[in-house]
Design a protein around this motif. Sequence first.
Motif, PDB file in Angstrom:
ATOM      1  N   UNK A 108       0.817  -1.208   0.000  1.00  0.00           N
ATOM      2  CA  UNK A 108       0.000   0.000   0.000  1.00  0.00           C
ATOM      3  C   UNK A 108       0.852   1.261   0.000  1.00  0.00           C
ATOM      4  N   UNK A 109       1.930   1.270   0.795  1.00  0.00           N
ATOM      5  CA  UNK A 109       2.845   2.417   0.819  1.00  0.00           C
ATOM      6  C   UNK A 109       3.471   2.636  -0.547  1.00  0.00           C
ATOM      7  N   UNK A 110       3.875   1.547  -1.189  1.00  0.00           N
ATOM      8  CA  UNK A 110       4.470   1.654  -2.522  1.00  0.00           C
ATOM      9  C   UNK A 110       3.475   2.249  -3.512  1.00  0.00           C
ATOM     10  N   UNK A 111       2.215   1.838  -3.421  1.00  0.00           N
ATOM     11  CA  UNK A 111       1.201   2.361  -4.345  1.00  0.00           C
ATOM     12  C   UNK A 111       1.014   3.866  -4.148  1.00  0.00           C
ATOM     13  N   UNK A 112       0.966   4.323  -2.902  1.00  0.00           N
ATOM     14  CA  UNK A 112       0.891   5.765  -2.647  1.00  0.00           C
ATOM     15  C   UNK A 112       2.122   6.472  -3.206  1.00  0.00           C
ATOM     16  N   UNK A 113       3.295   5.898  -2.982  1.00  0.00           N
ATOM     17  CA  UNK A 113       4.541   6.456  -3.497  1.00  0.00           C
ATOM     18  C   UNK A 113       4.468   6.565  -5.021  1.00  0.00           C
ATOM     19  N   UNK A 114       3.968   5.511  -5.652  1.00  0.00           N
ATOM     20  CA  UNK A 114       3.907   5.488  -7.116  1.00  0.00           C
ATOM     21  C   UNK A 114       2.934   6.530  -7.660  1.00  0.00           C
ATOM     22  N   UNK A 115       1.824   6.761  -6.974  1.00  0.00           N
ATOM     23  CA  UNK A 115       0.895   7.816  -7.371  1.00  0.00           C
ATOM     24  C   UNK A 115       1.623   9.163  -7.346  1.00  0.00           C
ATOM     25  N   UNK A 116       2.393   9.409  -6.303  1.00  0.00           N
ATOM     26  CA  UNK A 116       3.150  10.657  -6.224  1.00  0.00           C
ATOM     27  C   UNK A 116       4.243  10.739  -7.259  1.00  0.00           C
ATOM     28  N   UNK A 117       4.920   9.649  -7.479  1.00  0.00           N
ATOM     29  CA  UNK A 117       6.047   9.629  -8.425  1.00  0.00           C
ATOM     30  C   UNK A 117       5.581   9.857  -9.857  1.00  0.00           C
TER      31      UNK A 117
ATOM     32  N   UNK B 138       3.719   7.542   9.082  1.00  0.00           N
ATOM     33  CA  UNK B 138       3.325   6.150   9.304  1.00  0.00           C
ATOM     34  C   UNK B 138       2.702   5.961  10.687  1.00  0.00           C
ATOM     35  N   UNK B 139       3.246   6.628  11.686  1.00  0.00           N
ATOM     36  CA  UNK B 139       2.784   6.386  13.050  1.00  0.00           C
ATOM     37  C   UNK B 139       1.553   7.188  13.428  1.00  0.00           C
ATOM     38  N   UNK B 140       1.231   8.245  12.695  1.00  0.00           N
ATOM     39  CA  UNK B 140       0.033   9.012  13.032  1.00  0.00           C
ATOM     40  C   UNK B 140      -1.154   8.599  12.172  1.00  0.00           C
ATOM     41  N   UNK B 141      -0.942   7.854  11.127  1.00  0.00           N
ATOM     42  CA  UNK B 141      -1.979   7.302  10.248  1.00  0.00           C
ATOM     43  C   UNK B 141      -2.751   8.358   9.461  1.00  0.00           C
ATOM     44  N   UNK B 142      -3.107   9.466  10.080  1.00  0.00           N
ATOM     45  CA  UNK B 142      -4.001  10.414   9.432  1.00  0.00           C
ATOM     46  C   UNK B 142      -3.327  11.251   8.355  1.00  0.00           C
ATOM     47  N   UNK B 143      -2.034  11.493   8.468  1.00  0.00           N
ATOM     48  CA  UNK B 143      -1.322  12.268   7.449  1.00  0.00           C
ATOM     49  C   UNK B 143      -0.409  11.374   6.615  1.00  0.00           C
ATOM     50  N   UNK B 144      -0.469  10.091   6.858  1.00  0.00           N
ATOM     51  CA  UNK B 144       0.419   9.146   6.189  1.00  0.00           C
ATOM     52  C   UNK B 144       0.311   9.158   4.675  1.00  0.00           C
ATOM     53  N   UNK B 145      -0.909   9.187   4.157  1.00  0.00           N
ATOM     54  CA  UNK B 145      -1.096   9.178   2.707  1.00  0.00           C
ATOM     55  C   UNK B 145      -0.435  10.369   2.040  1.00  0.00           C
ATOM     56  N   UNK B 146      -0.573  11.534   2.648  1.00  0.00           N
ATOM     57  CA  UNK B 146       0.051  12.738   2.087  1.00  0.00           C
ATOM     58  C   UNK B 146       1.569  12.626   2.084  1.00  0.00           C
ATOM     59  N   UNK B 147       2.116  12.104   3.165  1.00  0.00           N
ATOM     60  CA  UNK B 147       3.571  11.960   3.259  1.00  0.00           C
ATOM     61  C   UNK B 147       4.074  10.935   2.247  1.00  0.00           C
ATOM     62  N   UNK B 148       3.338   9.833   2.086  1.00  0.00           N
ATOM     63  CA  UNK B 148       3.753   8.796   1.139  1.00  0.00           C
ATOM     64  C   UNK B 148       3.686   9.301  -0.298  1.00  0.00           C
ATOM     65  N   UNK B 149       2.616   9.998  -0.656  1.00  0.00           N
ATOM     66  CA  UNK B 149       2.502  10.569  -1.998  1.00  0.00           C
ATOM     67  C   UNK B 149       3.578  11.627  -2.208  1.00  0.00           C
ATOM     68  N   UNK B 150       3.790  12.458  -1.189  1.00  0.00           N
ATOM     69  CA  UNK B 150       4.829  13.489  -1.278  1.00  0.00           C
ATOM     70  C   UNK B 150       6.217  12.895  -1.474  1.00  0.00           C
ATOM     71  N   UNK B 151       6.474  11.754  -0.881  1.00  0.00           N
ATOM     72  CA  UNK B 151       7.770  11.085  -1.066  1.00  0.00           C
ATOM     73  C   UNK B 151       7.978  10.691  -2.521  1.00  0.00           C
ATOM     74  N   UNK B 152       6.912  10.224  -3.144  1.00  0.00           N
ATOM     75  CA  UNK B 152       6.992   9.902  -4.566  1.00  0.00           C
ATOM     76  C   UNK B 152       7.196  11.140  -5.411  1.00  0.00           C
ATOM     77  N   UNK B 153       6.484  12.213  -5.064  1.00  0.00           N
ATOM     78  CA  UNK B 153       6.635  13.471  -5.806  1.00  0.00           C
ATOM     79  C   UNK B 153       8.066  13.985  -5.742  1.00  0.00           C
ATOM     80  N   UNK B 154       8.688  13.821  -4.577  1.00  0.00           N
ATOM     81  CA  UNK B 154      10.067  14.291  -4.393  1.00  0.00           C
ATOM     82  C   UNK B 154      11.087  13.334  -4.980  1.00  0.00           C
ATOM     83  N   UNK B 155      10.601  12.218  -5.492  1.00  0.00           N
ATOM     84  CA  UNK B 155      11.461  11.209  -6.100  1.00  0.00           C
ATOM     85  C   UNK B 155      12.530  10.691  -5.123  1.00  0.00           C
ATOM     86  N   UNK B 156      12.084  10.446  -3.880  1.00  0.00           N
ATOM     87  CA  UNK B 156      13.009   9.824  -2.942  1.00  0.00           C
ATOM     88  C   UNK B 156      13.431   8.484  -3.511  1.00  0.00           C
ATOM     89  N   UNK B 157      14.659   8.069  -3.279  1.00  0.00           N
ATOM     90  CA  UNK B 157      15.089   6.760  -3.790  1.00  0.00           C
ATOM     91  C   UNK B 157      14.189   5.653  -3.210  1.00  0.00           C
TER      92      UNK B 157
END
Length: 191
Positions: free
Chosen positions: A55-64, A103-122
């Motif tokens: 699921x985290x990867x999918x959010x990352x991929x949406x952002x990426x 990840x630990x607060x759950x409520x903002x996790x999706x935004x952070x995961x998508x943002x990580x993809x947008x920033x092209x984190x390795x």
Amino acid sequence: MTLHGFLIAHGSALILPLAVIEGPIITVVTGVLSEQGYFDWFWALPLLVLGDLIGDFLYYWVGRTGGTPLAGLGRFLGVGEAVSPSLQRGLKHNAAKMLLIGKWTHTVGGLVLIGSGMLRLPLPRFMLVNLIATLPKTGVLFGFGYFASNYLPLVQHHVVLASIVLCGIGLAAILFVLARGRRSWARGVGR
């Protein structure tokens, strides 16, 4: 076939896809069902961790892929917008902290995961940090379901309040990290 018989026979096959869709709730429910004998905990936990990481990867991929024509969902969510270079540097510098908070607060996790993809984190770093955050989170949520199943009616009454509090804590922590990081970026750290 009764629900009891279905869960015994096929329940484990449901854990992974459901954990991909909604990890935290499924983790607690799986803990409850494991305590009641429907699942073996030693099979359920790895499936829950894997589902959460997928699921985290999918959010990352949406952002990426949010800015490409093939990623209509990412554009629909507004993740193809430009981010200033100084903000990108700051966010990359604090990526691990923000991923852990998300990840630990759950409520903002999706935004952070998508943002990580947008920033092209390795991707390897992204997945490693998520694994490090997912292991204790899954263990705690599963344990909560397993050991607190008798108290679920009490928990149900307070879940909205807990979600609001976690969201507030998560947003405050992210703003704190960004504000603190902004001062270090001004001094030239993270370039």
